[in-house]
Design an enzyme around this catalytic site. Structure first.
Site, PDB file in Angstrom:
ATOM      1  N   ASP A  81       0.829  -1.211   0.000  1.00 31.12           N
ATOM      2  CA  ASP A  81       0.000   0.000   0.000  1.00 31.12           C
ATOM      3  C   ASP A  81       0.863   1.260   0.000  1.00 31.12           C
ATOM      4  O   ASP A  81       1.881   1.336   0.694  1.00 31.12           O
ATOM      5  CB  ASP A  81      -0.888  -0.032   1.253  1.00 31.12           C
ATOM      6  CG  ASP A  81      -2.008   0.986   1.210  1.00 31.12           C
ATOM      7  OD1 ASP A  81      -2.473   1.309   0.112  1.00 31.12           O
ATOM      8  OD2 ASP A  81      -2.423   1.441   2.294  1.00 31.12           O
ATOM      9  N   GLY A 180      -6.526   7.682   8.664  1.00 32.93           N
ATOM     10  CA  GLY A 180      -6.370   7.845  10.105  1.00 32.93           C
ATOM     11  C   GLY A 180      -7.570   8.426  10.821  1.00 32.93           C
ATOM     12  O   GLY A 180      -7.508   8.710  12.021  1.00 32.93           O
ATOM     13  N   GLY A 208      -8.914   5.364   3.543  1.00 36.95           N
ATOM     14  CA  GLY A 208      -9.508   6.004   4.713  1.00 36.95           C
ATOM     15  C   GLY A 208     -10.891   5.455   5.001  1.00 36.95           C
ATOM     16  O   GLY A 208     -11.793   6.175   5.434  1.00 36.95           O
ATOM     17  N   ASN A 229     -10.430   0.227   1.841  1.00 33.68           N
ATOM     18  CA  ASN A 229      -9.266   0.128   2.734  1.00 33.68           C
ATOM     19  C   ASN A 229      -9.643   0.432   4.180  1.00 33.68           C
ATOM     20  O   ASN A 229     -10.284   1.450   4.453  1.00 33.68           O
ATOM     21  CB  ASN A 229      -8.188   1.116   2.299  1.00 33.68           C
ATOM     22  CG  ASN A 229      -7.481   0.709   1.029  1.00 33.68           C
ATOM     23  OD1 ASN A 229      -7.956  -0.138   0.278  1.00 33.68           O
ATOM     24  ND2 ASN A 229      -6.335   1.306   0.778  1.00 33.68           N
TER      25      ASN A 229
END
Length: 281
Positions: A81, A180, A208, A229
């Site tokens: 990634d 995050g 995200g 993801n």
């Protein structure tokens, strides 16, 4: 079986679902993800950053994914990634990774195209899939922060040119999600996603994914998202459980007593996410 990204996303497209792509931060976390996918009966994508790959060992990760895919009887993809350097991508491919992402999103369009073409040429020799990114996703990924001012949505017209000239297998799009993000939820630009989907005919990817509202998951899948993801939620889950257990355990207690509950906690998160990504009913 151990397979590549292109094959599992083709299956996802036929079923109008998304395949979960889960970031493992250690070798201990990896089985929790694959066994969760086995329980759900779906393919799964194991993702690592360049840093994690070097920490655990590329060939160690490949060996575990190959063995567990056969034992679990499901399709498993091992994906590098957000790699920005050719040498890092080549190292992963040479070790046996079945999929890579070249992240040239911060580069001028022409340079992104040229470098992606270079990756495509090498990966094609080994039947390795390639994902690339257009636009800039905000937040923090593997210690690299992108400010709100740097965020740039994917341009559908640029996407047409990029896909045509590179021949990538999947396109990561910037539509309002952030790496995050787990304390709040993302407001997705659905109109922009719709425009991208109408412009290009290939699987689209959300980075995200932890920050996407559950009620928005089905909507973005219906608009072409085929790879979702998830990384931060797994990391937070593992860390919280670890802090709880290690804070009260005796020094002579087997590490297994603290690690296994963390594995089980991650397994439950992955199963819940996969259930969403199936896009049932």
């Amino acid at each position: 079986m151990y397979t590549n990204l292109k094959k599992v996303l083709k299956k996802a497209d036929e079923l109008n679902m998304a395949v979960g792509a889960f970031n493992t931060h250690s070798l201990e976390m990896l089985p929790a993800i694959i066994l969760a996918a086995k329980e759900q009966g779906t393919p799964v994508i194991i993702q690592t950053s360049v840093g994690t790959a070097k920490y655990v060992g590329h060939k160690n990760l490949v060996s575990v994914c190959r063995a567990m895919s056969e034992e679990a009887g499901i399709d498993v993809v091992l994906h590098l990634d957000h790699a920005k350097e050719y040498d890092d991508i080549k190292e992963a491919i040479d070790a046996g990774y079945s999929s890579v992402m070249f992240d040239g999103s911060s580069l001028p369009l022409k340079e992104n195209i040229l470098k992606t073409q270079q990756i495509i040429e090498y990966a094609g020799k080994f039947d390795v899939s390639v994902e690339a990114e257009l636009g800039i996703v905000g937040g923090t990924e593997d210690g690299v922060a992108v400010s709100e001012a740097e965020v740039r949505y994917t341009d559908p017209k640029e996407a047409v040119d990029f896909v045509k000239k590179t021949g990538i297998d999947a396109l990561a799009v910037a539509i309002g999600t952030n790496h995050g993000q787990y304390k709040s939820k993302t407001n997705i630009n659905f109109q922009r996603l719709k425009e991208i989907k109408e412009a290009v005919d290939l699987p689209l990817v959300i980075h995200g994914g932890t920050g996407v509202k559950d009620e928005d998951v089905r909507r973005v899948i219906d608009l072409g998202i085929r790879k979702f993801n998830v990384g931060t939620e797994l990391l937070v889950t593992w860390t919280k459980k670890s802090k709880e257990l290690f804070g009260q355990t005796s020094e002579s207690s087997s590490l297994r007593n603290n690690v296994v509950p963390c594995i089980e906690a991650v397994n439950q998160v992955v199963q819940r996410k996969i259930e969403l990504f199936k896009n049932l009913n």
